[in-house]
Design an enzyme around this catalytic site. Structure first.
Site, PDB file in Angstrom:
ATOM      1  N   GLY A  14      48.192  31.147 -76.081  1.00  0.00           N
ATOM      2  CA  GLY A  14      47.388  32.077 -75.288  1.00  0.00           C
ATOM      3  C   GLY A  14      47.367  31.735 -73.804  1.00  0.00           C
ATOM      4  O   GLY A  14      48.105  30.860 -73.333  1.00  0.00           O
ATOM      5  N   GLY A  17      46.105  28.083 -73.245  1.00  0.00           N
ATOM      6  CA  GLY A  17      47.046  27.152 -73.873  1.00  0.00           C
ATOM      7  C   GLY A  17      48.355  27.053 -73.107  1.00  0.00           C
ATOM      8  O   GLY A  17      48.887  25.959 -72.884  1.00  0.00           O
ATOM      9  N   TYR A 139      30.421  37.146 -81.293  1.00  0.00           N
ATOM     10  CA  TYR A 139      31.226  36.141 -80.569  1.00  0.00           C
ATOM     11  C   TYR A 139      30.311  35.054 -80.000  1.00  0.00           C
ATOM     12  O   TYR A 139      30.598  33.857 -80.111  1.00  0.00           O
ATOM     13  CB  TYR A 139      31.968  36.873 -79.447  1.00  0.00           C
ATOM     14  CG  TYR A 139      32.781  36.025 -78.513  1.00  0.00           C
ATOM     15  CD1 TYR A 139      34.076  35.634 -78.848  1.00  0.00           C
ATOM     16  CD2 TYR A 139      32.286  35.654 -77.258  1.00  0.00           C
ATOM     17  CE1 TYR A 139      34.852  34.874 -77.960  1.00  0.00           C
ATOM     18  CE2 TYR A 139      33.048  34.908 -76.376  1.00  0.00           C
ATOM     19  CZ  TYR A 139      34.326  34.518 -76.727  1.00  0.00           C
ATOM     20  OH  TYR A 139      35.083  33.776 -75.852  1.00  0.00           O
ATOM     21  N   LYS A 143      30.212  31.009 -80.904  1.00  0.00           N
ATOM     22  CA  LYS A 143      30.535  30.026 -79.869  1.00  0.00           C
ATOM     23  C   LYS A 143      29.371  29.046 -79.670  1.00  0.00           C
ATOM     24  O   LYS A 143      29.573  27.843 -79.514  1.00  0.00           O
ATOM     25  CB  LYS A 143      30.843  30.730 -78.547  1.00  0.00           C
ATOM     26  CG  LYS A 143      32.189  31.435 -78.529  1.00  0.00           C
ATOM     27  CD  LYS A 143      33.311  30.435 -78.293  1.00  0.00           C
ATOM     28  CE  LYS A 143      34.655  31.099 -78.137  1.00  0.00           C
ATOM     29  NZ  LYS A 143      35.776  30.168 -78.154  1.00  0.00           N
ATOM     30  N   PRO A 166      34.230  27.758 -69.533  1.00  0.00           N
ATOM     31  CA  PRO A 166      34.882  28.363 -68.363  1.00  0.00           C
ATOM     32  C   PRO A 166      34.252  29.712 -68.003  1.00  0.00           C
ATOM     33  O   PRO A 166      33.710  30.404 -68.868  1.00  0.00           O
ATOM     34  CB  PRO A 166      36.330  28.594 -68.811  1.00  0.00           C
ATOM     35  CG  PRO A 166      36.435  28.037 -70.189  1.00  0.00           C
ATOM     36  CD  PRO A 166      35.049  27.900 -70.737  1.00  0.00           C
ATOM     37  N   VAL A 169      38.708  33.623 -66.853  1.00  0.00           N
ATOM     38  CA  VAL A 169      40.003  32.985 -66.613  1.00  0.00           C
ATOM     39  C   VAL A 169      41.057  34.071 -66.376  1.00  0.00           C
ATOM     40  O   VAL A 169      40.980  35.151 -66.969  1.00  0.00           O
ATOM     41  CB  VAL A 169      40.447  32.164 -67.856  1.00  0.00           C
ATOM     42  CG1 VAL A 169      41.632  31.273 -67.504  1.00  0.00           C
ATOM     43  CG2 VAL A 169      39.295  31.339 -68.411  1.00  0.00           C
ATOM     44  N   HIS A 182      40.465  41.674 -69.942  1.00  0.00           N
ATOM     45  CA  HIS A 182      39.470  41.250 -68.965  1.00  0.00           C
ATOM     46  C   HIS A 182      39.785  41.891 -67.607  1.00  0.00           C
ATOM     47  O   HIS A 182      40.820  42.553 -67.453  1.00  0.00           O
ATOM     48  CB  HIS A 182      39.463  39.725 -68.877  1.00  0.00           C
ATOM     49  CG  HIS A 182      38.919  39.076 -70.117  1.00  0.00           C
ATOM     50  ND1 HIS A 182      39.664  38.226 -70.910  1.00  0.00           N
ATOM     51  CD2 HIS A 182      37.710  39.175 -70.716  1.00  0.00           C
ATOM     52  CE1 HIS A 182      38.925  37.827 -71.935  1.00  0.00           C
ATOM     53  NE2 HIS A 182      37.746  38.382 -71.837  1.00  0.00           N
ATOM     54  N   ARG A 211      31.609  38.285 -59.622  1.00  0.00           N
ATOM     55  CA  ARG A 211      32.138  37.424 -60.688  1.00  0.00           C
ATOM     56  C   ARG A 211      32.768  36.159 -60.096  1.00  0.00           C
ATOM     57  O   ARG A 211      33.245  36.163 -58.958  1.00  0.00           O
ATOM     58  CB  ARG A 211      33.242  38.159 -61.478  1.00  0.00           C
ATOM     59  CG  ARG A 211      32.779  39.366 -62.279  1.00  0.00           C
ATOM     60  CD  ARG A 211      31.922  38.979 -63.489  1.00  0.00           C
ATOM     61  NE  ARG A 211      31.510  40.148 -64.258  1.00  0.00           N
ATOM     62  CZ  ARG A 211      30.372  40.828 -64.082  1.00  0.00           C
ATOM     63  NH1 ARG A 211      29.511  40.452 -63.150  1.00  0.00           N
ATOM     64  NH2 ARG A 211      30.083  41.876 -64.821  1.00  0.00           N
TER      65      ARG A 211
HETATM   66  N1  LIG Z   1      40.125  34.427 -71.122  1.00  0.00           N
HETATM   67  C1  LIG Z   1      38.931  34.146 -70.617  1.00  0.00           C
HETATM   68  O1  LIG Z   1      38.530  34.708 -69.585  1.00  0.00           O
HETATM   69  C2  LIG Z   1      38.031  33.124 -71.282  1.00  0.00           C
HETATM   70  C3  LIG Z   1      36.820  32.806 -70.663  1.00  0.00           C
HETATM   71  C4  LIG Z   1      36.003  31.856 -71.248  1.00  0.00           C
HETATM   72  C5  LIG Z   1      36.372  31.251 -72.428  1.00  0.00           C
HETATM   73  N2  LIG Z   1      37.549  31.571 -73.024  1.00  0.00           N
HETATM   74  C6  LIG Z   1      37.905  30.870 -74.277  1.00  0.00           C
HETATM   75  O2  LIG Z   1      39.116  30.167 -74.033  1.00  0.00           O
HETATM   76  C7  LIG Z   1      39.831  30.035 -75.257  1.00  0.00           C
HETATM   77  C8  LIG Z   1      41.250  30.504 -75.039  1.00  0.00           C
HETATM   78  O3  LIG Z   1      41.188  31.855 -74.583  1.00  0.00           O
HETATM   79  P1  LIG Z   1      42.486  32.648 -74.115  1.00  0.00           P
HETATM   80  O4  LIG Z   1      42.022  33.626 -73.098  1.00  0.00           O
HETATM   81  O5  LIG Z   1      43.573  31.696 -73.830  1.00  0.00           O
HETATM   82  O6  LIG Z   1      42.782  33.469 -75.446  1.00  0.00           O
HETATM   83  P2  LIG Z   1      44.088  34.265 -75.872  1.00  0.00           P
HETATM   84  O7  LIG Z   1      45.054  34.324 -74.743  1.00  0.00           O
HETATM   85  O8  LIG Z   1      43.627  35.546 -76.477  1.00  0.00           O
HETATM   86  O9  LIG Z   1      44.690  33.319 -77.006  1.00  0.00           O
HETATM   87  C9  LIG Z   1      44.050  33.199 -78.248  1.00  0.00           C
HETATM   88  C10 LIG Z   1      44.795  32.153 -79.019  1.00  0.00           C
HETATM   89  O10 LIG Z   1      44.147  31.963 -80.293  1.00  0.00           O
HETATM   90  C11 LIG Z   1      45.132  32.041 -81.307  1.00  0.00           C
HETATM   91  N3  LIG Z   1      44.534  32.549 -82.541  1.00  0.00           N
HETATM   92  C12 LIG Z   1      43.798  33.688 -82.684  1.00  0.00           C
HETATM   93  N4  LIG Z   1      43.443  33.841 -83.983  1.00  0.00           N
HETATM   94  C13 LIG Z   1      43.944  32.764 -84.649  1.00  0.00           C
HETATM   95  C14 LIG Z   1      43.929  32.367 -86.019  1.00  0.00           C
HETATM   96  N5  LIG Z   1      43.293  33.094 -86.958  1.00  0.00           N
HETATM   97  N6  LIG Z   1      44.567  31.226 -86.366  1.00  0.00           N
HETATM   98  C15 LIG Z   1      45.221  30.488 -85.432  1.00  0.00           C
HETATM   99  N7  LIG Z   1      45.261  30.800 -84.119  1.00  0.00           N
HETATM  100  C16 LIG Z   1      44.643  31.942 -83.738  1.00  0.00           C
HETATM  101  C17 LIG Z   1      46.196  32.987 -80.758  1.00  0.00           C
HETATM  102  O11 LIG Z   1      47.427  32.814 -81.450  1.00  0.00           O
HETATM  103  P3  LIG Z   1      48.560  33.996 -81.439  1.00  0.00           P
HETATM  104  O12 LIG Z   1      49.183  33.969 -80.077  1.00  0.00           O
HETATM  105  O13 LIG Z   1      49.521  33.584 -82.487  1.00  0.00           O
HETATM  106  O14 LIG Z   1      47.848  35.270 -81.733  1.00  0.00           O
HETATM  107  C18 LIG Z   1      46.246  32.529 -79.307  1.00  0.00           C
HETATM  108  O15 LIG Z   1      47.032  31.368 -79.177  1.00  0.00           O
HETATM  109  C19 LIG Z   1      39.079  30.851 -76.297  1.00  0.00           C
HETATM  110  O16 LIG Z   1      38.320  29.967 -77.106  1.00  0.00           O
HETATM  111  C20 LIG Z   1      38.164  31.739 -75.479  1.00  0.00           C
HETATM  112  O17 LIG Z   1      36.989  32.054 -76.182  1.00  0.00           O
HETATM  113  C21 LIG Z   1      38.396  32.497 -72.477  1.00  0.00           C
END
Ligand SMILES: NC(=O)c1ccc[n+]([C@@H]2O[C@H](COP(=O)([O-])OP(=O)(O)OC[C@H]3O[C@@H](n4cnc5c(N)ncnc54)[C@H](OP(=O)(O)O)[C@@H]3O)[C@@H](O)[C@H]2O)c1
Length: 317
Positions: A14, A17, A139, A143, A166, A169, A182, A211
């Site tokens: 993601g 990651g 959600y 969390k 965070p 992002v 987002h 924001r």
């Molecule tokens: N984006 C933001 O603005 C933001 C802000 C605050 C906190 N966060 C937190 O940061 C973390 C990462 O967010 P992100 O934005 O990087 O999310 P993302 O881009 O949507 O990535 C989600 C990841 O979770 C994996 N995943 C989802 N369901 C799964 C399952 N059942 N089994 C195994 N893997 C699974 C996905 O794998 P696939 O690629 O294979 O689907 C992907 O690697 C999350 O915990 C989120 O809550 C994000």
């Protein structure tokens, strides 16, 4: 030499990651080996598949990013799915981390899980001080329970499980789906279309809400600091300073500039604004890392726009 760390990164495909992958590949350390996972490696909702993963890699450390993540509308439609899927993933990851003797787990919370009615700026002590916004309560409670579990594993088994919080992002490998993204990736995708059609970028709402945005590569560097240095069980907010808060209008203009849109932006005030602000305090982070330099927003947006244009075919949309 120090014992080698095997660091399992759930959600490694993601936005966050992929940023951690890039930062660690640019500055590898001989005592750290990272394993980046996606849902193709295991469905973390499934306890058996999750246990097999831990058996296979025998991690010493876990960065737990995997989550069911979505925008406002999918949250409102599917609160139960957001609650259950995230509860299951978190419980499987934490329980297996305990069973397999993982030394440290860092999970990811979010500033959008804080109480709906609160004073500003929000800080790490306020997470459980009242109900979250009704739109994403599934959600949010899933969390919040990570923090409860972290303290319970620490109290009962002495585990070192912690979490980070965070703000918004953005960066390469974001989700650019027009219905369910987002703010920044949504604007980037809309601006890409506006550019092709020779039109202005239409921004929903008054543009006034404020924001704090964090560039994914900055967040990745902070994650690595937490992995290596942060010893608390209590969470830590990873955010730019309060002074770096910007309006949706300002950020939209930066996106339009990055695309060199001839017709700029148009604000559509007939559409609803979200919450006016969600200001988070990074005082705790600053007590640890007073001199950490965040990438200037304009530079980070320029890089993100370039990534989307160069990777349009493979981008999630
Ligand atoms: N984006 C933001 O603005 C933001 C802000 C605050 C906190 N966060 C937190 O940061 C973390 C990462 O967010 P992100 O934005 O990087 O999310 P993302 O881009 O949507 O990535 C989600 C990841 O979770 C994996 N995943 C989802 N369901 C799964 C399952 N059942 N089994 C195994 N893997 C699974 C996905 O794998 P696939 O690629 O294979 O689907 C992907 O690697 C999350 O915990 C989120 O809550 C994000």
């Amino acid at each position: 030499m120090a014992e080698k760390k095997i660091i399992l990164v759930t959600g490694g495909s993601g936005l966050v990651g992929q940023a951690i992958r890039r930062v660690t590949e640019e500055n590898p350390r001989p005592d750290e080996e990272f394993v980046f996972l996606s849902s193709k490696d295991a469905d973390l909702k499934d306890p058996v598949e999750t246990a097999k993963l831990f058996e296979k890699y025998k991690p010493t450390h876990v960065i737990h990013l995997a989550a069911m993540v979505g925008g406002l509308f999918s949250n409102m439609r599917r609160n139960l799915d957001f609650l259950r899927n995230n509860l299951l993933m978190n419980d499987n990851v934490l329980q297996n981390s305990y069973k397999f003797g993982v030394k440290k787990v860092i999970s990811c919370l979010s500033t959008c899980i804080f109480p709906d009615k609160t004073s500003y700026p929000i800080d790490e002590t306020m997470i459980h001080n009242g109900p979250p916004h009704s739109s994403n309560f599934g959600y949010s409670y899933a969390k919040r329970l990570i923090d409860v579990q972290n303290h319970a594993y620490h109290q009962q088994h002495g585990c070192h499980f912690t979490s980070v919080i965070p703000t918004n992002v953005f960066g390469a490998h974001d989700n650019y789906n027009l219905e369910d993204s987002h703010v920044i990736p949504g604007l980037i995708h809309k601006a890409f279309i506006a550019k092709k059609e020779g039109k202005p970028l239409v921004v929903f709402g008054s543009g006034k809400p404020l924001r704090q945005f964090i560039y994914s590569l900055d967040l990745a560097k902070l994650f690595l600091w937490v992995l290596r240095e942060y010893e608390e069980i209590d969470p830590i907010i990873l955010s730019v300073d309060e002074a770096a808060e910007v309006s949706i209008e300002q950020v939209s203009r930066l996106v339009a500039e990055a695309f060199e849109l001839e017709h700029g932006i148009v604000l559509d005030s007939s559409k609803a604004d979200g919450q006016f602000k969600k200001t988070a305090s990074n005082k705790k982070l600053r007590q640890y890392l007073a001199d950490f330099e965040f990438t200037p927003l304009k530079e980070a947006i320029d890089h993100s726009v370039k990534w989307f244009i160069d990777n349009y075919e493979i981008a999630r949309k």
